[in-house]
Design a protein around this motif. Structure first.
Motif, PDB file in Angstrom:
ATOM      1  N   VAL B  14       0.786  -1.156   0.009  1.00 24.94           N
ATOM      2  CA  VAL B  14      -0.147   0.053   0.141  1.00 24.94           C
ATOM      3  C   VAL B  14       0.822   1.307   0.137  1.00 24.94           C
ATOM      4  O   VAL B  14       0.546   2.117  -0.794  1.00 24.94           O
ATOM      5  N   LEU B  15       1.848   1.334   0.725  1.00 24.86           N
ATOM      6  CA  LEU B  15       2.675   2.470   0.859  1.00 24.86           C
ATOM      7  C   LEU B  15       3.535   2.609  -0.602  1.00 24.86           C
ATOM      8  O   LEU B  15       3.730   3.756  -0.871  1.00 24.86           O
ATOM      9  N   PHE B  16       4.033   1.507  -1.020  1.00 30.01           N
ATOM     10  CA  PHE B  16       4.625   1.696  -2.547  1.00 30.01           C
ATOM     11  C   PHE B  16       3.564   1.982  -3.419  1.00 30.01           C
ATOM     12  O   PHE B  16       4.119   3.067  -4.279  1.00 30.01           O
ATOM     13  N   GLY B  17       2.237   1.632  -3.212  1.00 31.94           N
ATOM     14  CA  GLY B  17       1.270   2.201  -4.440  1.00 31.94           C
ATOM     15  C   GLY B  17       1.044   3.355  -4.195  1.00 31.94           C
ATOM     16  O   GLY B  17       1.147   4.190  -5.002  1.00 31.94           O
ATOM     17  N   ILE B  18       0.820   4.076  -3.118  1.00 29.23           N
ATOM     18  CA  ILE B  18       0.739   5.449  -2.724  1.00 29.23           C
ATOM     19  C   ILE B  18       2.072   6.351  -3.391  1.00 29.23           C
ATOM     20  O   ILE B  18       2.083   7.333  -3.881  1.00 29.23           O
ATOM     21  N   GLY B  19       3.062   6.074  -2.962  1.00 31.70           N
ATOM     22  CA  GLY B  19       4.409   6.617  -3.365  1.00 31.70           C
ATOM     23  C   GLY B  19       4.332   6.604  -5.122  1.00 31.70           C
ATOM     24  O   GLY B  19       4.905   7.565  -5.768  1.00 31.70           O
ATOM     25  N   LEU B  20       3.939   5.456  -5.631  1.00 31.96           N
ATOM     26  CA  LEU B  20       4.026   5.203  -7.082  1.00 31.96           C
ATOM     27  C   LEU B  20       2.952   6.450  -7.705  1.00 31.96           C
ATOM     28  O   LEU B  20       3.390   7.047  -8.834  1.00 31.96           O
ATOM     29  N   PHE B  21       1.935   6.333  -6.953  1.00 27.47           N
ATOM     30  CA  PHE B  21       0.967   7.288  -7.625  1.00 27.47           C
ATOM     31  C   PHE B  21       1.328   8.819  -7.427  1.00 27.47           C
ATOM     32  O   PHE B  21       1.228   9.593  -8.502  1.00 27.47           O
ATOM     33  N   ILE B  38       9.420   7.395  -0.257  1.00 26.10           N
ATOM     34  CA  ILE B  38       8.289   6.596   0.318  1.00 26.10           C
ATOM     35  C   ILE B  38       8.276   5.354  -0.104  1.00 26.10           C
ATOM     36  O   ILE B  38       8.074   4.078   0.325  1.00 26.10           O
ATOM     37  N   MET B  39       8.617   5.089  -1.469  1.00 27.47           N
ATOM     38  CA  MET B  39       8.502   3.753  -1.952  1.00 27.47           C
ATOM     39  C   MET B  39       9.805   3.050  -1.566  1.00 27.47           C
ATOM     40  O   MET B  39       9.687   1.790  -1.211  1.00 27.47           O
ATOM     41  N   LEU B  40      11.001   3.533  -1.321  1.00 28.55           N
ATOM     42  CA  LEU B  40      12.127   2.821  -0.786  1.00 28.55           C
ATOM     43  C   LEU B  40      11.842   2.559   0.775  1.00 28.55           C
ATOM     44  O   LEU B  40      12.240   1.186   0.806  1.00 28.55           O
ATOM     45  N   ASN B  41      11.094   3.280   1.070  1.00 24.19           N
ATOM     46  CA  ASN B  41      10.789   2.705   2.760  1.00 24.19           C
ATOM     47  C   ASN B  41      10.118   1.438   2.569  1.00 24.19           C
ATOM     48  O   ASN B  41      10.171   0.774   3.533  1.00 24.19           O
ATOM     49  N   ALA B  42       9.055   1.678   1.881  1.00 20.01           N
ATOM     50  CA  ALA B  42       8.189   0.528   1.731  1.00 20.01           C
ATOM     51  C   ALA B  42       9.102  -0.914   1.271  1.00 20.01           C
ATOM     52  O   ALA B  42       8.730  -1.856   1.927  1.00 20.01           O
ATOM     53  N   ALA B  43       9.863  -0.779   0.485  1.00 19.74           N
ATOM     54  CA  ALA B  43      10.538  -1.868   0.099  1.00 19.74           C
ATOM     55  C   ALA B  43      11.375  -2.347   1.222  1.00 19.74           C
ATOM     56  O   ALA B  43      11.413  -3.392   1.661  1.00 19.74           O
ATOM     57  N   ASN B  44      11.952  -1.387   2.058  1.00 25.83           N
ATOM     58  CA  ASN B  44      12.678  -1.642   3.310  1.00 25.83           C
ATOM     59  C   ASN B  44      11.947  -2.490   4.252  1.00 25.83           C
ATOM     60  O   ASN B  44      12.409  -3.321   5.137  1.00 25.83           O
ATOM     61  N   LEU B  45      10.621  -1.877   4.472  1.00 28.25           N
ATOM     62  CA  LEU B  45       9.756  -2.560   5.268  1.00 28.25           C
ATOM     63  C   LEU B  45       9.507  -4.059   4.791  1.00 28.25           C
ATOM     64  O   LEU B  45       9.503  -4.835   5.704  1.00 28.25           O
ATOM     65  N   ALA B  46       9.183  -4.191   3.816  1.00 29.55           N
ATOM     66  CA  ALA B  46       9.166  -5.684   3.197  1.00 29.55           C
ATOM     67  C   ALA B  46      10.124  -6.480   3.326  1.00 29.55           C
ATOM     68  O   ALA B  46      10.042  -7.548   3.976  1.00 29.55           O
ATOM     69  N   LEU B  47      11.401  -5.784   3.424  1.00 37.04           N
ATOM     70  CA  LEU B  47      12.819  -6.731   3.720  1.00 37.04           C
ATOM     71  C   LEU B  47      12.804  -7.059   5.250  1.00 37.04           C
ATOM     72  O   LEU B  47      13.103  -8.248   5.555  1.00 37.04           O
ATOM     73  N   VAL B  48      12.793  -6.093   5.754  1.00 39.34           N
ATOM     74  CA  VAL B  48      12.682  -6.334   7.344  1.00 39.34           C
ATOM     75  C   VAL B  48      11.525  -7.542   7.661  1.00 39.34           C
ATOM     76  O   VAL B  48      11.674  -8.365   8.682  1.00 39.34           O
ATOM     77  N   GLY B  49      10.298  -7.211   7.378  1.00 36.99           N
ATOM     78  CA  GLY B  49       9.312  -8.052   7.488  1.00 36.99           C
ATOM     79  C   GLY B  49       9.973  -9.572   7.071  1.00 36.99           C
ATOM     80  O   GLY B  49       9.501 -10.532   7.888  1.00 36.99           O
ATOM     81  N   PHE B  50      10.415  -9.739   6.000  1.00 38.11           N
ATOM     82  CA  PHE B  50      10.770 -11.151   5.532  1.00 38.11           C
ATOM     83  C   PHE B  50      11.907 -11.650   6.470  1.00 38.11           C
ATOM     84  O   PHE B  50      11.861 -12.684   6.924  1.00 38.11           O
ATOM     85  N   ALA B  51      12.740 -10.844   6.992  1.00 36.16           N
ATOM     86  CA  ALA B  51      13.759 -10.917   7.803  1.00 36.16           C
ATOM     87  C   ALA B  51      13.412 -11.618   9.066  1.00 36.16           C
ATOM     88  O   ALA B  51      13.964 -12.517   9.730  1.00 36.16           O
ATOM     89  N   ARG B  52      12.244 -10.896   9.525  1.00 38.84           N
ATOM     90  CA  ARG B  52      11.715 -11.284  10.898  1.00 38.84           C
ATOM     91  C   ARG B  52      10.793 -12.571  10.802  1.00 38.84           C
ATOM     92  O   ARG B  52      11.171 -13.579  11.698  1.00 38.84           O
TER      93      ARG B  52
END
Lengths: 163, 103
Positions: B14-21, B38-52
């Motif tokens: 959702v954050l990536f989509g908002i940034g893309l728009f 915002i898009m870079l932060n969304a990607a980082n959030l996904a990475l940290v979620g996968f890591a956890r």
């Protein structure tokens, strides 16, 4: 609901609302403030994911440094008078963003991720330090990122210099 | 309901989509840069979620996200320098009126 779930939902709502605020607000200074709130909410989400070092790094780098850079660029470029104007592609952009987000959400909900039930580590700093610097580690990548930062600083100075 | 990987991935999308728009629909180069952040932060959030949720002990995903933050810092430095140079040259930073590389 557990405290973890409450923290997630509050921070997620804050992050999404402030990201929408960045896109939809007219006033550029309010956009920058909204962006700072979004970065802070994401730092909180890192904390809920047991990534304490990254939460601190997020606050230091994004909330501290990058937002100051952006606010200085706002002041240097007179964007305050012009505001946040939409371009000609609002509806195609909205369609592309909704389609892309829908695809990503659908894929993330329907993929069978290899999940683990292991508990989160108590503190990540020593583990990350070992991973980055110890023995057979990512130390070359750390050095390369230092080189990248130096190149970016020199490039920024030479681009923005008054000739 | 417990919070799982899907929640973080959906929020990241959702954050990536908002940034893309925002990056696709706004005129000001500065606003586009903020949306890219915002898009870079969304990607980082996904990475940290996968890591956890997929390798709780290995921490490689968190190291990857840390390098993502470093690269984002370098990117925003150069991007803002380009925006300031653009403003010096044109007195505006509208991307739809900037055609320096167009022949």
């Amino acid at each position: 609901m557990t405290a973890e779930a409450i923290a997630f939902w509050v921070l997620a709502a804050l992050a999404a609302a402030s990201a929408l605020g960045v896109v939809l607000t007219r006033n550029i200074v309010r956009m920058a403030a909204s962006l700072v709130i979004c970065f802070l909410a994401i730092a909180g989400l890192y904390a809920t994911l047991a990534a304490d070092f990254l939460a601190a790094a997020q606050v230091l780098i994004y909330v501290g440094a990058i937002s100051v850079l952006i606010i200085m660029a706002v002041m240097l470029t007179r964007e305050m008078e012009r505001g946040n104007r939409p371009g000609r592609f609002t509806w195609p952009a909205l369609a592309a963003a909704v389609l892309f987000t829908g695809t990503l959400v659908w894929a993330s909900l329907n993929t069978d991720w290899p999940l683990t039930d292991a508990p989160a580590p108590e503190a990540t700093v020593s583990g990350l330090g070992d991973l980055l610097f110890k023995g057979d580690s990512l130390v070359l990548v750390v050095e390369m990122s230092a080189l990248l930062i130096i190149a970016a600083i020199i490039g920024a100075i030479s681009i923005a210099r008054d000739k | 309901m417990t919070i799982g990987l899907e929640h973080y991935l959906a929020l990241s999308a959702v954050l990536f989509g908002i940034g893309l728009f925002g990056a696709l629909s706004r005129r000001s180069a500065l606003v586009i840069l903020m949306c890219i952040e915002i898009m870079l932060n969304a990607a980082n959030l996904a990475l940290v979620g996968f890591a956890r949720y997929t390798t709780a002990e290995a921490l490689t995903g968190q190291a990857f996200a840390a390098f993502g933050i470093i690269v984002a810092a370098a990117e925003v430095t150069v991007g803002l320098a380009v925006i300031i140079a653009l403003f010096r040259h044109y007195e505006h930073i509208s991307v739809d009126k900037t055609n320096l590389l167009k022949w």
